[in-house]
Design a protein around this motif. Structure first.
Motif, PDB file in Angstrom:
ATOM      1  N   PRO A   1       0.841  -1.200   0.000  1.00 36.95           N
ATOM      2  CA  PRO A   1       0.000   0.000   0.000  1.00 36.95           C
ATOM      3  C   PRO A   1       0.870   1.241   0.000  1.00 36.95           C
ATOM      4  CG  PRO A   1       0.057  -1.005   2.182  1.00 36.95           C
ATOM      5  CD  PRO A   1       0.822  -1.916   1.283  1.00 36.95           C
ATOM      6  N   VAL A   2       0.481   2.219  -0.833  1.00 32.35           N
ATOM      7  CA  VAL A   2       1.258   3.476  -0.844  1.00 32.35           C
ATOM      8  C   VAL A   2       0.398   4.685  -0.485  1.00 32.35           C
ATOM      9  CG1 VAL A   2       3.150   2.731  -2.346  1.00 32.35           C
ATOM     10  CG2 VAL A   2       1.054   3.625  -3.381  1.00 32.35           C
ATOM     11  N   GLU A   3      -0.932   4.576  -0.639  1.00 35.40           N
ATOM     12  CA  GLU A   3      -1.782   5.718  -0.274  1.00 35.40           C
ATOM     13  C   GLU A   3      -3.225   5.246  -0.057  1.00 35.40           C
ATOM     14  OE1 GLU A   3      -1.683   8.972  -3.066  1.00 35.40           O
ATOM     15  OE2 GLU A   3      -3.168  10.125  -1.902  1.00 35.40           O
ATOM     16  N   VAL A   4      -3.840   5.773   0.996  1.00 30.71           N
ATOM     17  CA  VAL A   4      -5.267   5.524   1.196  1.00 30.71           C
ATOM     18  C   VAL A   4      -5.993   6.658   0.478  1.00 30.71           C
ATOM     19  CG1 VAL A   4      -7.137   5.248   2.857  1.00 30.71           C
ATOM     20  CG2 VAL A   4      -4.836   4.412   3.419  1.00 30.71           C
ATOM     21  N   LEU A   5      -6.920   6.312  -0.395  1.00 25.86           N
ATOM     22  CA  LEU A   5      -7.579   7.306  -1.241  1.00 25.86           C
ATOM     23  C   LEU A   5      -8.923   7.719  -0.654  1.00 25.86           C
ATOM     24  CD1 LEU A   5      -6.904   5.426  -4.617  1.00 25.86           C
ATOM     25  CD2 LEU A   5      -5.518   7.261  -3.593  1.00 25.86           C
ATOM     26  N   GLY A   6      -9.375   8.923  -1.042  1.00 26.88           N
ATOM     27  CA  GLY A   6     -10.693   9.384  -0.602  1.00 26.88           C
ATOM     28  C   GLY A   6     -10.625  10.779  -0.039  1.00 26.88           C
ATOM     29  N   GLY A   7     -11.783  11.244   0.475  1.00 28.59           N
ATOM     30  CA  GLY A   7     -11.838  12.545   1.132  1.00 28.59           C
ATOM     31  C   GLY A   7     -11.610  12.332   2.618  1.00 28.59           C
ATOM     32  N   ALA A   8     -12.637  12.706   3.419  1.00 29.22           N
ATOM     33  CA  ALA A   8     -12.485  12.492   4.849  1.00 29.22           C
ATOM     34  C   ALA A   8     -12.496  11.000   5.166  1.00 29.22           C
ATOM     35  CB  ALA A   8     -13.613  13.201   5.593  1.00 29.22           C
ATOM     36  N   ARG A   9     -13.228  10.245   4.322  1.00 29.17           N
ATOM     37  CA  ARG A   9     -13.259   8.806   4.591  1.00 29.17           C
ATOM     38  C   ARG A   9     -12.658   7.998   3.433  1.00 29.17           C
ATOM     39  NH1 ARG A   9     -16.767   5.963   6.990  1.00 29.17           N
ATOM     40  NH2 ARG A   9     -15.810   4.397   5.702  1.00 29.17           N
ATOM     41  N   VAL A  10     -12.381   6.761   3.747  1.00 25.18           N
ATOM     42  CA  VAL A  10     -11.722   5.895   2.773  1.00 25.18           C
ATOM     43  C   VAL A  10     -12.624   5.629   1.575  1.00 25.18           C
ATOM     44  CG1 VAL A  10     -10.839   3.566   2.377  1.00 25.18           C
ATOM     45  CG2 VAL A  10     -10.468   4.669   4.588  1.00 25.18           C
ATOM     46  N   GLU A  11     -12.045   5.807   0.377  1.00 29.87           N
ATOM     47  CA  GLU A  11     -12.778   5.410  -0.837  1.00 29.87           C
ATOM     48  C   GLU A  11     -11.985   4.399  -1.647  1.00 29.87           C
ATOM     49  OE1 GLU A  11     -13.920   9.023  -2.905  1.00 29.87           O
ATOM     50  OE2 GLU A  11     -14.585   9.867  -1.009  1.00 29.87           O
ATOM     51  N   GLY A  12     -10.723   4.235  -1.304  1.00 29.69           N
ATOM     52  CA  GLY A  12      -9.926   3.274  -2.068  1.00 29.69           C
ATOM     53  C   GLY A  12      -8.524   3.159  -1.516  1.00 29.69           C
ATOM     54  N   LEU A  13      -7.755   2.322  -2.172  1.00 29.12           N
ATOM     55  CA  LEU A  13      -6.377   2.097  -1.744  1.00 29.12           C
ATOM     56  C   LEU A  13      -5.499   2.034  -2.990  1.00 29.12           C
ATOM     57  CD1 LEU A  13      -4.540   1.405   0.733  1.00 29.12           C
ATOM     58  CD2 LEU A  13      -4.997  -1.002   0.241  1.00 29.12           C
ATOM     59  N   ARG A  14      -4.381   2.773  -2.950  1.00 37.31           N
ATOM     60  CA  ARG A  14      -3.402   2.692  -4.053  1.00 37.31           C
ATOM     61  C   ARG A  14      -2.266   1.783  -3.602  1.00 37.31           C
ATOM     62  NH1 ARG A  14      -2.583   8.095  -6.638  1.00 37.31           N
ATOM     63  NH2 ARG A  14      -4.519   7.340  -7.545  1.00 37.31           N
ATOM     64  N   LEU A  15      -1.903   0.866  -4.487  1.00 36.49           N
ATOM     65  CA  LEU A  15      -0.823  -0.070  -4.161  1.00 36.49           C
ATOM     66  C   LEU A  15       0.244  -0.030  -5.237  1.00 36.49           C
ATOM     67  CD1 LEU A  15      -3.786  -1.908  -3.518  1.00 36.49           C
ATOM     68  CD2 LEU A  15      -2.028  -2.739  -1.952  1.00 36.49           C
TER      69      LEU A  15
ATOM     70  N   GLU B   1       5.202   0.836 -10.445  1.00 38.62           N
ATOM     71  CA  GLU B   1       3.890   0.661 -11.087  1.00 38.62           C
ATOM     72  C   GLU B   1       2.818   0.572  -9.998  1.00 38.62           C
ATOM     73  OE1 GLU B   1       1.333  -2.675 -13.511  1.00 38.62           O
ATOM     74  OE2 GLU B   1       3.462  -3.050 -13.213  1.00 38.62           O
ATOM     75  N   THR B   2       1.800   1.400 -10.111  1.00 40.78           N
ATOM     76  CA  THR B   2       0.753   1.381  -9.083  1.00 40.78           C
ATOM     77  C   THR B   2      -0.591   0.983  -9.675  1.00 40.78           C
ATOM     78  OG1 THR B   2       0.229   3.712  -9.388  1.00 40.78           O
ATOM     79  CG2 THR B   2       1.876   3.188  -7.697  1.00 40.78           C
ATOM     80  N   PHE B   3      -1.490   0.561  -8.819  1.00 39.93           N
ATOM     81  CA  PHE B   3      -2.876   0.305  -9.222  1.00 39.93           C
ATOM     82  C   PHE B   3      -3.781   0.653  -8.044  1.00 39.93           C
ATOM     83  CE2 PHE B   3      -3.772  -3.678  -6.897  1.00 39.93           C
ATOM     84  CZ  PHE B   3      -2.492  -4.070  -6.549  1.00 39.93           C
ATOM     85  N   ASP B   4      -5.035   0.943  -8.334  1.00 38.10           N
ATOM     86  CA  ASP B   4      -5.984   1.357  -7.290  1.00 38.10           C
ATOM     87  C   ASP B   4      -7.099   0.324  -7.163  1.00 38.10           C
ATOM     88  OD1 ASP B   4      -4.477   3.647  -7.317  1.00 38.10           O
ATOM     89  OD2 ASP B   4      -6.032   4.921  -8.214  1.00 38.10           O
ATOM     90  N   ILE B   5      -7.602   0.163  -5.949  1.00 41.23           N
ATOM     91  CA  ILE B   5      -8.843  -0.607  -5.794  1.00 41.23           C
ATOM     92  C   ILE B   5      -9.836   0.268  -5.022  1.00 41.23           C
ATOM     93  CG2 ILE B   5      -7.761  -2.907  -5.821  1.00 41.23           C
ATOM     94  CD1 ILE B   5      -8.764  -2.560  -2.623  1.00 41.23           C
TER      95      ILE B   5
END
Ligand code: NAP
Length: 435
Positions: A267-281, A297-301
């Motif tokens: 994992p490299v970044e937790v995505l979203g605004g105030a709350r989690v909407e995704g994860l970048r790996l 190389e990254t991908f998001d879920i």
């Protein structure tokens, strides 16, 4: 003369130490002090609620507690109200068996978003641990990311995936059962930053993921090594790969829920605004020494909940030398300072099985018995006086048995107990105070 020992923490490490200290010894008196009114630490608050046979080890600890020279002193927090230094005045030796109850930080951007919940908190929540009963996780999400390739990650995924029927013989907290069972979760992603050979799972636990009623465990076969290369691997690794190869044959359409195991992804970044909407790996490779390297190389879920299961830290105690980087007490094979020891996860970090704490307990008990001469310290009666003076209310082992009986009486169906999740609820049963 009697050797007085105080053990702080009533989990496996504490009880194995008490057992070893008192084996064939009437001249050793042990007080096991815990901040909760309930004994057994990780067995009650950490081991998965559907793993009742593992929890059964408490019967061994109970036997130790029924000896006259071992006493449980619950509901007493060592810290501000009563310090380690004060205990050192009352007891010949003090052993810290406080475990590792706090999450290692994930340490990536976005890790502070609402919906990132470490396994210490999440497991504590579903196990009715009073510290985490109020966690209130939002499970109104379609997908969850579980980070880590250890047995805790497996526990978390399995508890989220099991049906009410599969959880019938468990002591899952009732509020957690309601929340999990009404959740719309359909996909659980589990990410390992290294490969399937480096994963820390044990085969029994990994195999259980292949037997879930409404959840299919899936892995991309391209991430698995060729079976022809298995021979030099230890049996545990070969068995794990065997399970994973079976998962690679399965199909998402088989079941309502999918549990996707993805390796070589950190994992490299937790995505979203105030709350989690995704994860970048980031995709990784693993070198011959087993070290992982990012490829860039990254991908998001997409996911609404991220549960890092990446290990634990011990809580520091004022006045006790602490290694902040490693999250445990500074010690030399259990020795912190003359008369002050540590054992279990508080000594070696959060690794090994429950049984590993037995050898740890034996080791520290041998050291105490070899190093420490009884010094005429007052032990139990002095602790009792001090607790009374400070208006502290100790919960005895007999008190605990009342709490346990109430929990068992409240159980429904095949469940072994219905746990209290609040200290006040537990203490209400015990009035008037024990001393
Ligand atoms: P663990 O086995 O040490 O697994 C931690 C996992 O987190 C590893 O895969 C590790 O990857 C990964 N990790 C660590 N830092 C990370 C980061 N910053 N980003 C991504 N991944 C990271 O720990 P655990 O699962 O918490 O279990 C603790 C101990 O309890 C273990 O000994 C376990 O076997 C035991 N346990 C046993 C059972 C059972 O027997 N049923 C159940 C639960 C726990 P790396 O390997 O690359 O570091």
């Amino acid at each position: 003369m009697t050797l007085h020992v105080a053990i702080i923490g009533s989990g496996p490490a504490g009880y194995y130490t008490a057992e070893a200290l008192t084996k064939d010894r009437d001249d050793v008196q042990v007080d096991i002090i815990d901040r909760l009114p309930t004994p057994y630490g990780l067995i009650r608050g950490g081991v998965a609620p559907d793993h009742q046979s593992i929890k059964g080890v408490y019967k061994r600890y109970e036997k130790t507690n029924l000896q006259d020279n071992v006493r449980f002193v619950g509901n007493i927090e060592i810290g501000d109200a009563l310090s380690v230094a004060e205990l050192g005045e009352l007891y010949d030796a003090v052993v810290l068996a406080t475990g590792a109850g706090h999450d290692r930080p994930l340490g990536i951007p976005g890790a502070d978003k609402k919906g990132v919940i470490g396994s210490a908190a999440f497991v504590g929540w579903y196990n009715a641990h009073p510290d985490f009963a109020g966690l209130d996780p939002d499970l109104d999400v379609a997908a969850v990311a579980v980070i880590g390739n250890g047995n805790v990650a497996i526990d978390v995924a399995r508890v989220l995936a099991k049906t009410p029927d599969e959880m019938a013989v468990s002591d899952l907290a009732r509020y957690a059962a309601e929340r999990i069972q009404s959740s719309p979760i359909r996909d659980i992603h589990m990410f390992g930053r290294r490969g399937p050979v480096q994963a820390n799972f044990t085969p029994k636990e990994l195999g259980e993921l292949g037997e879930l009623k409404e959840c299919v465990a899936l892995v991309d076969g391209a991430q698995l090594p060729d079976a022809a290369g298995d021979d030099p691997l230890p049996p545990v690794k070969r068995k794990n790969l065997g399970h994973l190869r079976q998962f690679a044959q399965r199909d998402r359409a088989e079941r309502k829920l999918g549990l996707h195991l993805t390796f070589y992804a950190r994992p490299v970044e937790v995505l979203g605004g105030a709350r989690v909407e995704g994860l970048r790996l980031e995709r990784t490779t693993v070198d011959e020494a087993g070290l992982c390297h990012g490829t860039g190389e990254t991908f998001d879920i997409a996911c609404g909940l991220v549960i890092p299961c990446i290990g634990y830290r011990t809580q520091a105690i004022p006045g006790v030398a602490f290694d902040n980087d490693r999250g445990r007490f500074i010690n030399d094979d259990g020795l912190i300072a003359p008369g002050l020891y540590c054992t279990g996860w508080a000594r070696r970090g959060p690794t090994g099985t429950i049984g590993t704490n037995r050898s740890d307990g034996i080791g520290v008990a041998e050291a105490v018995l070899a190093d420490v001469e009884p010094g005429g310290k007052p032990g139990r009666p002095a602790l009792d006086r001090l607790m009374k003076e400070r208006d502290l209310w100790p919960v005895t082992f007999r008190d605990w048995k009342k709490i346990e009986a109430a929990e068992q009486a409240a159980a429904r169906g095949a469940a072994p107990r219905r746990k209290f999740s609040s200290i006040d609820e537990m203490l209400k049963i015990l009035k008037p105070p024990a001393i």
